[in-house]
Design an enzyme around this catalytic site. Structure first.
Site, PDB file in Angstrom:
ATOM      1  N   GLU A  11      -1.338  12.257  15.006  1.00 57.76           N
ATOM      2  CA  GLU A  11      -0.140  12.800  15.664  1.00 57.76           C
ATOM      3  C   GLU A  11       0.386  14.022  14.911  1.00 57.76           C
ATOM      4  OE1 GLU A  11       1.630   8.778  15.596  1.00 57.76           O
ATOM      5  OE2 GLU A  11       2.216   9.223  17.657  1.00 57.76           O
ATOM      6  N   GLU A  20      -3.356   1.998  15.938  1.00 60.58           N
ATOM      7  CA  GLU A  20      -2.076   1.262  15.899  1.00 60.58           C
ATOM      8  C   GLU A  20      -2.110  -0.051  16.670  1.00 60.58           C
ATOM      9  OE1 GLU A  20      -2.391   4.505  16.403  1.00 60.58           O
ATOM     10  OE2 GLU A  20      -0.706   5.636  15.593  1.00 60.58           O
TER      11      GLU A  20
HETATM   12  N1  CAA Z   1      -0.109   2.635   5.035  1.00 57.95           N
HETATM   13  C1  CAA Z   1      -0.002   2.043   3.825  1.00 57.95           C
HETATM   14  N2  CAA Z   1      -1.060   1.655   3.089  1.00 57.95           N
HETATM   15  C2  CAA Z   1      -2.281   1.865   3.601  1.00 57.95           C
HETATM   16  C3  CAA Z   1      -2.469   2.483   4.861  1.00 57.95           C
HETATM   17  C4  CAA Z   1      -1.318   2.876   5.588  1.00 57.95           C
HETATM   18  N3  CAA Z   1      -1.396   3.486   6.789  1.00 57.95           N
HETATM   19  N4  CAA Z   1      -3.783   2.560   5.112  1.00 57.95           N
HETATM   20  C5  CAA Z   1      -4.405   2.029   4.044  1.00 57.95           C
HETATM   21  N5  CAA Z   1      -3.503   1.613   3.133  1.00 57.95           N
HETATM   22  C6  CAA Z   1      -3.774   1.025   1.823  1.00 57.95           C
HETATM   23  C7  CAA Z   1      -4.484  -0.323   1.936  1.00 57.95           C
HETATM   24  O1  CAA Z   1      -3.558  -1.373   2.080  1.00 57.95           O
HETATM   25  C8  CAA Z   1      -5.233  -0.386   0.628  1.00 57.95           C
HETATM   26  O2  CAA Z   1      -4.307  -0.775  -0.373  1.00 57.95           O
HETATM   27  P1  CAA Z   1      -4.798  -1.649  -1.631  1.00 57.95           P
HETATM   28  O3  CAA Z   1      -5.832  -0.823  -2.321  1.00 57.95           O
HETATM   29  O4  CAA Z   1      -3.549  -1.870  -2.388  1.00 57.95           O
HETATM   30  O5  CAA Z   1      -5.362  -2.916  -1.050  1.00 57.95           O
HETATM   31  C9  CAA Z   1      -5.594   1.075   0.346  1.00 57.95           C
HETATM   32  O6  CAA Z   1      -4.707   1.862   1.161  1.00 57.95           O
HETATM   33  C10 CAA Z   1      -7.020   1.439   0.730  1.00 57.95           C
HETATM   34  O7  CAA Z   1      -7.256   0.987   2.051  1.00 57.95           O
HETATM   35  P2  CAA Z   1      -8.632   0.291   2.464  1.00 57.95           P
HETATM   36  O8  CAA Z   1      -8.998  -0.748   1.470  1.00 57.95           O
HETATM   37  O9  CAA Z   1      -8.483  -0.122   3.883  1.00 57.95           O
HETATM   38  O10 CAA Z   1      -9.630   1.535   2.309  1.00 57.95           O
HETATM   39  P3  CAA Z   1     -10.875   1.926   3.194  1.00 57.95           P
HETATM   40  O11 CAA Z   1     -11.450   3.121   2.574  1.00 57.95           O
HETATM   41  O12 CAA Z   1     -11.736   0.732   3.456  1.00 57.95           O
HETATM   42  O13 CAA Z   1     -10.271   2.343   4.633  1.00 57.95           O
HETATM   43  C11 CAA Z   1      -8.772   3.467   6.136  1.00 57.95           C
HETATM   44  C12 CAA Z   1      -9.445   3.465   4.738  1.00 57.95           C
HETATM   45  C13 CAA Z   1      -9.833   3.652   7.233  1.00 57.95           C
HETATM   46  C14 CAA Z   1      -7.788   4.587   6.177  1.00 57.95           C
HETATM   47  C15 CAA Z   1      -8.087   2.093   6.338  1.00 57.95           C
HETATM   48  O14 CAA Z   1      -7.250   1.829   5.221  1.00 57.95           O
HETATM   49  C16 CAA Z   1      -7.224   1.996   7.550  1.00 57.95           C
HETATM   50  O15 CAA Z   1      -7.724   1.769   8.640  1.00 57.95           O
HETATM   51  N6  CAA Z   1      -5.892   2.150   7.389  1.00 57.95           N
HETATM   52  C17 CAA Z   1      -4.941   1.952   8.433  1.00 57.95           C
HETATM   53  C18 CAA Z   1      -4.892   3.125   9.361  1.00 57.95           C
HETATM   54  C19 CAA Z   1      -3.854   2.919  10.401  1.00 57.95           C
HETATM   55  O16 CAA Z   1      -3.689   1.861  10.969  1.00 57.95           O
HETATM   56  N7  CAA Z   1      -3.100   3.988  10.688  1.00 57.95           N
HETATM   57  C20 CAA Z   1      -2.060   3.954  11.641  1.00 57.95           C
HETATM   58  C21 CAA Z   1      -0.784   3.583  10.950  1.00 57.95           C
HETATM   59  S1  CAA Z   1       0.490   3.241  12.067  1.00 57.95           S
HETATM   60  C22 CAA Z   1       1.035   4.742  12.583  1.00 57.95           C
HETATM   61  O17 CAA Z   1       0.586   5.757  12.156  1.00 57.95           O
HETATM   62  C23 CAA Z   1       2.115   4.583  13.611  1.00 57.95           C
HETATM   63  C24 CAA Z   1       2.710   5.805  14.149  1.00 57.95           C
HETATM   64  O18 CAA Z   1       2.352   6.268  15.194  1.00 57.95           O
HETATM   65  C25 CAA Z   1       3.862   6.377  13.492  1.00 57.95           C
END
Ligand code: CAA
Length: 690
Positions: free
Chosen positions: A102, A122
């Site tokens: 976004e 999401e």
């Molecule tokens: N917010 C906070 N913490 C996050 C995060 C996020 N969006 N995404 C990842 N993290 C944290 C994880 O909890 C993890 O923390 P720890 O090391 O303490 O366990 C760390 O970052 C690393 O994450 P992964 O172990 O998952 O790392 P990866 O390399 O396997 O994957 C990734 C990376 C693909 C980015 C994966 O973390 C992921 O899918 N993250 C979520 C993405 C997501 O859902 N984004 C949308 C958020 S909601 C949003 O954006 C709403 C909106 O419209 C406003």
């Protein structure tokens, strides 16, 4: 300005650099830093928004959800990007997800690294893009494509993102240098919000919705996301943005989103073991003993992740059949377009059948998946003991048997543990890793590392009959079975639990798994493992009538040839009546609320015992097991989260109610529930004194 956001002037271009490891989540400090940097653009002719490290923004900071949002919020930051007088270029590498995408859409141009991925995950958090994504995306890629990305939740690759018009250019090499070259060539602003929304293809849209309603049954976010995206075609940008915000806020503060956030963090926590400091061994060659459905699936899980695998079965015909099954599965995947034919062949090639046990001499990790009988398992371990390298790790895929008993007969029990895959092992994400009393930290660390590399969600369990998942299932299955004898029909039990959100009810599930499997298990139970015969009386009679379930066309239901839809069978209804009469039970109507409550309390009470005994490290691990291995609805967060939400005082009162009705044998409240209900505690915050 915060250190998280810095700026650099290069000629006419201002580069805004964000460094918020590990994934550049868009927390308050980032938003504030970017807004401040944008206020200071000066006479720059272009601006590049760049993130340091492995990824562009992976989304909003999920840890901020459910708390009051500090200003500037993400919408404010995106508005500041649009208001910037100079064109802004998003330099996207890694995963630009959710709020990250976004943010990129708030920029005027987007260039993306060839390996980059973009998406709206999401929906996996019980929400939808709430920072203008549902309004800006349709202006670039249309309503149906936006809804598809929003409801699928799966990221798409860079080439596809450019092809559909979400990004402008694919970049090879350093993303910042590429963005810099791109910036030199642009002069005009091009705000996405000013573009028109293209007309929507209704049949495409209906297809997207039909798929989501099936795969995401019960998830509120599907309906709300659809409403928000459709608003792009119906309202002005400003009004639609407001609608998106209202719908988003309704979801993000709700219980489904809280449950799904809980699972997001729990699935990352479950791979962490308190006090485990050992480094994993490096893994090259993997051995699998047993070429049945399970062994084949395990071999595929490793081959899919690039490992070379040796597959052996003492029965040469079974090995041949197993290898053919694997080949057919890969062929089917290629035919469905899930992978190229070349990729399918590569994966198949990585699984080499072995002629004898000596093939395991070169393996780093060997997993046995043979018949579920302790004597058979022990003889496999004796063979492996004589051929495996002394430093190889050996795992059993048993789903019930005692790992310590298996390990006891071996030369080195410290290298032995359980790796309990769920069928089909190449698809299901859960991996229960069972730590025996002698299992070394190194063996455990290696199994956890293997799980990560084959993209499974690992949960560590102690040794007990059925480990975490199958042990808890006993209470669930027992209550379902008893409800049938006491008065509910199998269809009523299945319908109640399906409507609760389970993928299928326990009766249809038993038919699918094969009634004979449970029958054999009950007859080989170890002394001291108790079960309720009345709950499986129907199942036992059916097996004795050669009704084994789907596999031979009749079980609790009957099945028409070539059709897996369960059909009620009057013969089974009569059988149920007979069993009830024989036990002096007067059948009565049982409500779906009672069915669900009894089955859930059966799960929860056993879960509490598992937690108190230290079989599970934490309650969230139990939730991870149920959400990933048993289809527990993610929007309910898992049985322990669900119990915390119900309130443990309420759960205790209801267990005591059933105790007074049915006696104490199965309905004695677990001491941990009593303790927490009395102190006002929760499973999620409880810690064992150790
Ligand atoms: N917010 C906070 N913490 C996050 C995060 C996020 N969006 N995404 C990842 N993290 C944290 C994880 O909890 C993890 O923390 P720890 O090391 O303490 O366990 C760390 O970052 C690393 O994450 P992964 O172990 O998952 O790392 P990866 O390399 O396997 O994957 C990734 C990376 C693909 C980015 C994966 O973390 C992921 O899918 N993250 C979520 C993405 C997501 O859902 N984004 C949308 C958020 S909601 C949003 O954006 C709403 C909106 O419209 C406003």
């Amino acid at each position: 300005m915060s250190e998280i956001v810095t700026t650099e002037r290069r000629g006419d271009c201002l580069i805004i650099k964000v460094n918020n490891p590990p994934v550049n989540a868009l927390g308050f400090a980032v938003r504030e830093g970017v807004v401040k940097a944008l206020a200071d653009v000066g006479d720059a002719k272009s601006v590049i928004l760049h993130c340091e490290g492995r990824t562009f923004f992976a989304g909003a900071d999920i840890t901020e959800f459910g708390k009051p949002m500090q200003s500037p919020n993400l919408l404010d930051m995106i508005e500041a990007l649009e208001a910037c007088p100079a064109p802004v270029i998003a330099a996207m590498q890694g995963t630009s997800l959710g709020g990250g995408l976004e943010t990129a859409l708030g920029c005027d141009y987007r260039i993306i690294d060839r390996k980059g991925r973009v998406g709206y995950p999401e929906i996996e958090l019980g929400i939808f893009p709430g920072a203008g994504g549902t309004q800006r995306s349709p202006r670039l890629i249309g309503i149906s494509e936006t809804l598809k990305m929003t409801l699928d939740g799966k990221p798409i690759g860079a080439a596809k993102a450019v092809e559909i018009g979400l990004c402008d250019e694919v970049a090879d090499g350093d993303i910042l240098e590429n963005a810099f070259a791109f910036a030199a060539a642009v002069t005009d602003k091009r705000r996405v919000k000013d573009l028109p929304v293209p007309a929507c293809d209704k049949s495409e849209l209906d297809g997207v919705l039909a798929r989501a309603n099936k795969t995401r049954r019960g998830q509120l976010a599907v309906e709300k996301a659809t409403e928000a995206v459709l608003a792009a075609a119906e309202l002005s940008f400003e009004d639609a943005l407001k609608k998106e915000r209202d719908l988003f806020m309704e979801l993000v503060g709700g219980s489904q989103a809280a449950a799904m956030r809980h699972l997001f963090f729990s699935e990352r926590l479950s791979a962490k073991v308190d006090g485990l400091a050992a480094a994993p061994k490096s893994l090259g060659l993997i051995g699998v003993v047993g070429a049945g459905t399970m062994g084949g699936g395990i071999a595929m899980a490793f081959a899919n992740a690039g490992f070379a695998v040796r597959l052996f079965d003492a029965n040469a015909d079974a090995l041949k059949a197993g290898r053919e099954r694997i080949e057919n599965l890969y062929k089917a995947s290629a035919a469905k377009g899930r992978m190229s034919e070349a990729e399918a062949l590569d994966r198949l090639d990585r699984i080499q059948p072995a002629d004898d046990w000596s093939a395991f001499a070169a393996c780093d990790l060997i997993i046995e998946a043979v018949f579920e009988r302790i004597d058979v398992k022990r003889s496999v371990f004796t063979e492996l003991d004589s051929v495996a390298r002394p430093d190889a790790i050996i795992a059993t895929n048993t789903s019930y048997l005692d790992i310590d008993e298996i390990a006891a007969g071996t030369k080195d029990p410290t290298r032995i543990l359980g790796m309990h895959f769920f069928s089909p092992a190449n698809v299901m994400r859960l991996l229960e890793i069972v730590r025996g009393k002698e299992t070394s930290d190194e063996a455990l660390a290696t199994a956890l590392d293997a799980a990560k590399r084959i993209r499974k969600v690992p949960v560590v369990s102690g040794v007990c009959h059925g480990f975490i998942g199958n042990r808890m299932l006993k209470g669930y299955g027992r209550e379902a079975g008893l409800c049938v004898i006491e008065g509910a029909t199998p269809q009523e039990v299945d319908k109640a639990l399906y409507e609760f959100g389970m993928p299928m009810g326990p009766m249809a599930m038993a038919d699918l798994a094969g009634l004979d499997i449970g029958y054999d298990n009950r007859r080989s139970l170890k002394a001291g493992v108790d079960y309720e015969p009345l709950a499986s009386a129907l199942h036992d009679r059916l097996v004795e009538m050669d009704r084994k379930g789907q596999k031979n066309g009749a079980g609790i239901y009957r099945y028409d040839k070539g059709n897996r839809t369960p059909q009620p069978d009057p013969l089974v209804d009569d059988l149920i009546e007979d069993i009830a009469k024989e036990h002096g039970i007067e059948r009565r109507a049982i409500s779906s609320d009672e069915i669900v409550e009894r089955c859930m309390l059966g799960l929860i009470n056993e879960g509490a015992a598992i937690l108190a005994e230290g079989i599970a490290q934490r309650s969230s691990d139990i939730d991870v097991v149920y959400a990933n291995g048993y289809g527990f609805p993610r929007y309910r967060g898992g049985p322990m989260f669900y119990a915390d939400e119900l309130g443990l005082d309420h759960a205790l009162a209801r267990i005591e109610h059933y105790q007074s009705k049915y006696g104490s044998k199965w309905w004695t409240p677990a001491p941990l529930i009593v303790e927490l209900a009395t102190s006002g505690g929760k499973f999620s915050t409880w810690k064992r004194d150790s």
